[in-house]
Design an enzyme around this catalytic site. Structure first.
Site, mmCIF file in Angstrom:
data_model
loop_
_atom_site.group_PDB
_atom_site.id
_atom_site.type_symbol
_atom_site.label_atom_id
_atom_site.label_comp_id
_atom_site.label_asym_id
_atom_site.label_seq_id
_atom_site.Cartn_x
_atom_site.Cartn_y
_atom_site.Cartn_z
ATOM 1 N N HIS A 33 69.684 35.092 34.169
ATOM 2 C CA HIS A 33 68.973 34.131 35.024
ATOM 3 C C HIS A 33 69.564 32.729 34.876
ATOM 4 O O HIS A 33 69.930 32.079 35.865
ATOM 5 C CB HIS A 33 67.483 34.129 34.641
ATOM 6 C CG HIS A 33 66.654 33.169 35.434
ATOM 7 N ND1 HIS A 33 65.867 33.555 36.493
ATOM 8 C CD2 HIS A 33 66.478 31.817 35.325
ATOM 9 C CE1 HIS A 33 65.255 32.493 37.008
ATOM 10 N NE2 HIS A 33 65.611 31.424 36.303
ATOM 11 N N GLU A 34 69.667 32.270 33.632
ATOM 12 C CA GLU A 34 70.177 30.907 33.410
ATOM 13 C C GLU A 34 71.641 30.789 33.834
ATOM 14 O O GLU A 34 72.071 29.752 34.328
ATOM 15 C CB GLU A 34 70.002 30.492 31.949
ATOM 16 C CG GLU A 34 68.550 30.435 31.473
ATOM 17 C CD GLU A 34 67.623 29.628 32.381
ATOM 18 O OE1 GLU A 34 68.098 28.696 33.077
ATOM 19 O OE2 GLU A 34 66.419 29.928 32.414
ATOM 20 N N HIS A 70 75.703 28.318 40.082
ATOM 21 C CA HIS A 70 75.377 27.461 41.235
ATOM 22 C C HIS A 70 75.936 26.056 41.002
ATOM 23 O O HIS A 70 76.454 25.417 41.919
ATOM 24 C CB HIS A 70 73.848 27.415 41.384
ATOM 25 C CG HIS A 70 73.382 27.085 42.764
ATOM 26 N ND1 HIS A 70 72.053 26.930 43.077
ATOM 27 C CD2 HIS A 70 74.045 26.870 43.922
ATOM 28 C CE1 HIS A 70 71.934 26.639 44.363
ATOM 29 N NE2 HIS A 70 73.132 26.598 44.894
ATOM 30 N N HIS A 72 71.901 30.027 37.484
ATOM 31 C CA HIS A 72 71.799 28.577 37.725
ATOM 32 C C HIS A 72 73.137 27.906 37.413
ATOM 33 O O HIS A 72 73.603 27.035 38.144
ATOM 34 C CB HIS A 72 70.733 27.956 36.816
ATOM 35 C CG HIS A 72 69.327 28.183 37.246
ATOM 36 N ND1 HIS A 72 68.876 27.898 38.529
ATOM 37 C CD2 HIS A 72 68.238 28.632 36.567
ATOM 38 C CE1 HIS A 72 67.581 28.175 38.606
ATOM 39 N NE2 HIS A 72 67.169 28.625 37.436
#
Length: 681
Positions: free
Chosen positions: A468-469, A475, A472
């Site tokens: 998940h991290e 991105h 980010h």
């Protein structure tokens, strides 16, 4: 001696930063920036990108590069001196940004640029920077006069102090509770890894026996596995009452007055700017258009999920009663019996698969997965300036060219904020001399550290957290935009910012990807087929309960910021009302979840926690394209990189989603992935 925070080249010199250097450096930069603004605006008659926007970006980036390591270290190696220096700068930074947002001359210059012929010649990303800036001027009270203008500045300054205090109270309350255990039988049921971690922690603190704390790895192991019901009750009570008027440290770091004041000031701020409430103000920068749209979205999800959630809970109650003779499930029993039920139903537990997820293997697998998807290579850099011995640095390349770097700080410890997050250290932008500043990210988690010679072993939940991290991080790091304000995650609507992170989690459940990210820490054997089958079968275990729990948090946050009235709204009562509407589990009366709900009181999620569910609709639907075309489809991977990851905040998220998917998002993929659709369609 020169101040290391004023160095603009390279990575931050963490080890050289001293608390006493922080305030002077920030003071100097703020003064330099004010002088620069004056210089830019004096005699500026025909503003264009090069005379107005570029020099402002340059000066603000210099400030960001100085503040970033300070803010980061305050979160991961907190100390009294560092906290004091950090807090001393907050009001100054708040005042600076308020002054920038209310500078009439600068606003007029941007307005003139937006209305000029030159604006049409700017590229799409540059135009977005200008229109976002004009929007932000309005949200910063550019239209305010006299006392209102002064009040806005006071509100922003006070809110910045209060949100920091909220976070500090949670950290201090968490650090203050620990339980020393001398008799191992009290810890019966705990997996060997958790026992070893508790013993290691006691040794580090020069204590005998075992130490149980409120750090998440210690808390979750105890509440899930300890056979000792009294111990579970004790740790649950301490955890659920942190920074509140209840529990073992009742009143000591109580966030009650902090929350009241934060909410009061947020409503005042929103009304000052012409909004009915803070929820409306919050949506001015999001995909969702009206408060009612958000509430309808959440209530619709609740309606679809509640029957499944109620069935989940009933099965848990029946199981605990029939198999263990427990007539009444308490809050401190839920995780424990849920784990027992999961093992009974699927013959699998998080601890059973933990040996197959040693951190080095997971990390290499993560890099392989993202390499296959997005055409990148990642390698570790061993020589660099660290803030802590656990910190690591990596370099991201594409076709032999370095395009980004990221720091990793993965283990839980004292004086480190709980949770997991990505933050930016450097943003990608084109510099004055024509060179490119590469993006740099911080990726932070709170896993158990290695014990003795055994590497850190992750639960599957923790593997998902890391993916998940890293989503980010990608991105931020894979952006191709060269203007700071819309580069990476900057300028991305908050309810779309979770799209890449939640999207990447899907590979943690894919058999092909799991073969890459798993390998027994002793033998290297990948996750065996029978365990893999059980893991996949158990994927949607209690997914209804988890869905309504997230909806409960989201609705509570949104309605609180929509309805709060100082002196009239009872925060606890509002939460109780939301629970009556959408929850299937009623926590004990002493539970003070809201007092440590840092996402909304100290993070960026105020009236925005719904973003997790909103973006999950996008991420599930985006992933469904890979289900159709192949889990490592090069075309789908390239399209996701091109349309979502590379574009940053340069275009509206809905336009980017449609460019990737060929249509608007559909909620059915989310319900299918959660195992809810089958029961409710």
């Amino acid at each position: 001696m020169s101040n290391p925070l004023l160095a603009t080249q390279g990575l931050p010199p963490f080890s050289q930063i001293r608390p006493e250097q922080i305030e002077p450096a920030i003071d100097q930069l703020l003064q330099d920036n004010r002088d620069t603004v004056e210089k830019i605006l004096s005699g500026l008659t025909d503003p264009d990108w090069d005379t107005l926007v570029a020099p402002l970006e340059e000066m603000n980036d210099r400030l960001a590069k100085a503040w970033s390591p300070v803010s980061h270290m305050n979160s991961v190696v907190n100390s009294d001196a560092l906290r004091e220096a950090y807090n001393a700068c907050l009001p100054k930074l708040s005042q600076y940004w308020t002054d920038m947002g209310q500078n009439q001359e600068m606003f007029q210059a941007f307005q003139t640029l937006a209305e000029s012929e030159g604006f049409q010649k700017l590229d799409e990303a540059q135009q977005k920077v200008v229109t976002n800036t004009l929007r932000d001027f309005r949200l910063s009270g550019i239209a305010l006069q006299g006392e209102d203008k002064q009040r806005y500045a006071e509100l922003q300054q006070r809110l910045s102090e209060l949100t920091t205090r909220f976070s500090e109270n949670v950290m201090d309350a968490s650090d203050a509770w620990q339980k020393e255990i001398s008799d191992e039988s009290e810890l019966a049921g705990l997996p060997p890894m958790a026992l070893a971690a508790a013993k290691q922690l006691a040794q580090m603190k020069e204590k005998t026996g075992w130490l149980v704390t409120l750090d998440f790895p210690s808390y979750i192991a105890t509440i899930t596995y300890a056979d000792n019901r009294e111990l579970r009750k004790e740790i649950y009570t301490a955890f659920a009452t942190r920074a509140s008027d209840q529990g073992p440290n009742a009143g000591k770091w109580d966030n009650s007055p902090v929350m009241e004041e934060i909410l009061t000031l947020r409503q005042e701020l929103a009304r000052l700017l012409g909004f009915d409430n803070y929820a409306e103000y919050s949506l001015a920068t999001k995909m969702a258009e009206t408060p009612q749209q958000v509430i309808d979205f959440l209530q619709d999800l609740a309606e679809k999920s509640l029957p499944v959630a109620r069935a989940d809970y009933q099965q848990l109650c029946d199981f605990a009663r029939d198999e263990y003779g427990v007539e009444q499930l308490e809050a401190w029993d839920l995780a424990y019996y849920s784990e027992k039920l999961k093992q009974a139903r699927y013959a699998i537990s998080e601890e059973q698969i933990r040996p197959y997820f040693p951190l080095p293997t997971v990390l290499n697998g993560l890099f392989t997965v993202t390499g296959k998807l997005f055409g990148i290579e990642i390698k570790e850099i061993t020589e660099f300036d660290r803030w802590h011995k656990d910190a690591r640095l990596f370099e991201v390349s594409r076709q032999g060219t370095v395009i980004a770097r990221f720091f990793l700080d993965l283990y839980a410890r004292e004086k480190k904020r709980g949770g997991a997050w990505m933050d930016d250290c450097r943003v990608r932008r084109r510099l004055d001399d024509g060179s490119l500043q590469l993006p740099v990210a911080y990726l932070v988690c709170n896993f158990n550290s290695p014990v003795g010679d055994t590497p850190a072993l992750l639960t599957h939940n923790e593997v998902t957290t890391m993916f998940h991290e890293f989503g980010h991080g990608l991105h931020h790091m894979l952006t191709q935009i060269e203007y700071a304000d819309v580069s990476g995650i900057n300028g991305v609507a908050w309810d779309a910012v979770e799209l890449p992170s939640q999207f990447l989690e899907n590979w943690c459940y894919d058999p092909e990807a799991l073969g890459l990210i798993s390998g027994h820490y002793e033998t290297g054997e990948p996750l065996p087929q029978d365990l893999l089958d059980k893991l996949l079968a158990a994927r949607n275990f209690q997914s209804g309960m988890m869905m309504v729990r997230q909806i409960e948090f989201s609705l509570f946050d949104f309605l609180l910021h929509q309805q709060f009235e100082a002196g009239k709204t009872d925060i606890q009562q509002l939460l109780n009302d939301v629970r009556a509407q959408v929850a299937v589990i009623k926590p004990p009366v002493f539970n003070r979840f809201q007092h440590s709900f840092s996402h909304i009181f100290a993070g960026g999620y105020a009236a925005g926690y719904y973003s997790y569910k909103w973006a999950e609709v996008l991420s599930s639907d985006a992933f469904s394209r890979f289900e159709e075309e192949g889990i490592f489809s090069p075309e789908a991977g390239q399209d996701f990189r091109t349309h979502i990851l590379e574009m940053g905040g340069s275009r509206e998220p809905m336009d980017l989603f449609i460019a990737f998917r060929g249509r608007e998002p559909d909620v059915s993929a989310l319900l299918r992935h959660c195992g809810i659709a089958e029961e409710n369609t």
